[in-house]
Write a protein that holds these residues in place. Structure first.
Motif, PDB file in Angstrom:
ATOM      1  N   MET A   1       5.968   1.987  -9.897  1.00 51.32           N
ATOM      2  CA  MET A   1       5.076   1.504  -8.865  1.00 51.32           C
ATOM      3  C   MET A   1       5.127   2.468  -7.670  1.00 51.32           C
ATOM      4  N   ILE A   2       3.963   2.832  -7.179  1.00 57.02           N
ATOM      5  CA  ILE A   2       3.845   3.742  -6.045  1.00 57.02           C
ATOM      6  C   ILE A   2       3.741   2.923  -4.764  1.00 57.02           C
ATOM      7  N   LYS A   3       4.648   3.198  -3.817  1.00 51.68           N
ATOM      8  CA  LYS A   3       4.651   2.450  -2.556  1.00 51.68           C
ATOM      9  C   LYS A   3       3.871   3.209  -1.495  1.00 51.68           C
ATOM     10  N   ILE A   4       2.875   2.513  -0.929  1.00 56.31           N
ATOM     11  CA  ILE A   4       1.990   3.093   0.071  1.00 56.31           C
ATOM     12  C   ILE A   4       2.112   2.288   1.358  1.00 56.31           C
ATOM     13  N   LEU A   5       2.328   2.996   2.469  1.00 54.57           N
ATOM     14  CA  LEU A   5       2.389   2.372   3.785  1.00 54.57           C
ATOM     15  C   LEU A   5       1.078   2.661   4.498  1.00 54.57           C
ATOM     16  N   VAL A   6       0.368   1.605   4.891  1.00 55.16           N
ATOM     17  CA  VAL A   6      -0.882   1.733   5.632  1.00 55.16           C
ATOM     18  C   VAL A   6      -0.589   1.367   7.083  1.00 55.16           C
ATOM     19  N   VAL A   7      -0.932   2.278   8.006  1.00 57.33           N
ATOM     20  CA  VAL A   7      -0.643   2.083   9.421  1.00 57.33           C
ATOM     21  C   VAL A   7      -1.960   2.039  10.186  1.00 57.33           C
ATOM     22  N   ASP A   8      -2.267   0.891  10.777  1.00 60.18           N
ATOM     23  CA  ASP A   8      -3.509   0.729  11.529  1.00 60.18           C
ATOM     24  C   ASP A   8      -3.353  -0.468  12.445  1.00 60.18           C
ATOM     25  N   PHE A  21      -8.040  -2.446  -3.882  1.00 58.68           N
ATOM     26  CA  PHE A  21      -7.018  -2.010  -4.844  1.00 58.68           C
ATOM     27  C   PHE A  21      -6.486  -3.199  -5.653  1.00 58.68           C
ATOM     28  N   ARG A  22      -7.260  -4.276  -5.699  1.00 59.61           N
ATOM     29  CA  ARG A  22      -6.834  -5.508  -6.373  1.00 59.61           C
ATOM     30  C   ARG A  22      -6.374  -5.247  -7.813  1.00 59.61           C
ATOM     31  N   ARG A  23      -7.173  -4.502  -8.563  1.00 59.30           N
ATOM     32  CA  ARG A  23      -6.858  -4.242  -9.974  1.00 59.30           C
ATOM     33  C   ARG A  23      -5.561  -3.435 -10.102  1.00 59.30           C
ATOM     34  N   GLU A  24      -5.425  -2.392  -9.270  1.00 58.45           N
ATOM     35  CA  GLU A  24      -4.244  -1.526  -9.338  1.00 58.45           C
ATOM     36  C   GLU A  24      -2.980  -2.276  -8.903  1.00 58.45           C
ATOM     37  N   ILE A  25      -3.118  -3.160  -7.904  1.00 57.90           N
ATOM     38  CA  ILE A  25      -1.979  -3.968  -7.451  1.00 57.90           C
ATOM     39  C   ILE A  25      -1.558  -4.919  -8.574  1.00 57.90           C
ATOM     40  N   ARG A  26      -2.526  -5.561  -9.196  1.00 56.61           N
ATOM     41  CA  ARG A  26      -2.241  -6.510 -10.267  1.00 56.61           C
ATOM     42  C   ARG A  26      -1.559  -5.816 -11.454  1.00 56.61           C
ATOM     43  N   TYR A  30       0.277   0.187  -7.705  1.00 49.91           N
ATOM     44  CA  TYR A  30       0.501   0.425  -6.281  1.00 49.91           C
ATOM     45  C   TYR A  30       1.082  -0.815  -5.618  1.00 49.91           C
ATOM     46  N   SER A  31       1.904  -0.558  -4.612  1.00 56.17           N
ATOM     47  CA  SER A  31       2.422  -1.620  -3.754  1.00 56.17           C
ATOM     48  C   SER A  31       2.119  -1.188  -2.322  1.00 56.17           C
ATOM     49  N   PHE A  32       1.443  -2.052  -1.579  1.00 53.58           N
ATOM     50  CA  PHE A  32       1.073  -1.723  -0.202  1.00 53.58           C
ATOM     51  C   PHE A  32       1.934  -2.482   0.790  1.00 53.58           C
ATOM     52  N   THR A  33       2.331  -1.770   1.832  1.00 56.30           N
ATOM     53  CA  THR A  33       2.975  -2.379   2.989  1.00 56.30           C
ATOM     54  C   THR A  33       2.111  -2.008   4.180  1.00 56.30           C
TER      55      THR A  33
END
Length: 132
Positions: A1-8, A21-26, A30-33
């Motif tokens: 799993m690839i961890k991605i940090l989104v900063v906004d 990214f619903r399909r990719e998360i499921r 990918y894992s988003f923080t």
């Protein structure tokens, strides 16, 4: 799993990324923080440095700007271990000055809002940020 940090600083980006990214998360690709300030992002990176593979950061935020965050990341995580994360800067302003400054500070890429998620997914695959 690839961890991605989104900063906004705009909290609605969370829903947007989770939808696009619903399909990719499921599938566990990918894992988003999400961090809502440069300071919050830096705290997260300090605690999870070896886990974060990609950082997508807005440039224009109150407090610590995305450019200042980028500068700090490149100063603190420039060499392994851990492997320095890929950093893509995101801004509503597609001006050449911001782009040039971001690239000089070590950004790997530059995106303009509204984010073209199809193009972003293609960029992630092109730089090898995906599960095989």
């Amino acid at each position: 799993m690839i961890k991605i940090l989104v900063v906004d600083d705009e909290t609605d980006v969370r829903v947007l990324f989770e939808q696009r990214f619903r399909r990719e998360i499921r599938k566990g690709e990918y894992s988003f923080t999400f961090a809502y300030s440069g300071e919050e992002a830096l705290d997260f990176i300090h605690a999870h440095a070896s886990e974060v593979v990609l950082i997508l950061s807005d440039i224009n935020m109150p407090g610590m700007s995305g450019l200042e965050l980028l500068k700090r990341i490149r100063q603190e995580y420039n060499a392994p271990p851990p492997v320095p994360p890929q950093v893509m800067m995101i801004t509503a302003y597609g001006d050449a000055d911001s782009r040039q400054q971001a690239l000089q500070l070590g950004a790997n890429d530059f995106l303009t809002k509204p984010v073209d998620f199809t193009a972003l997914k293609e960029k992630l695959h092109a730089i090898g940020i995906h599960e095989n």
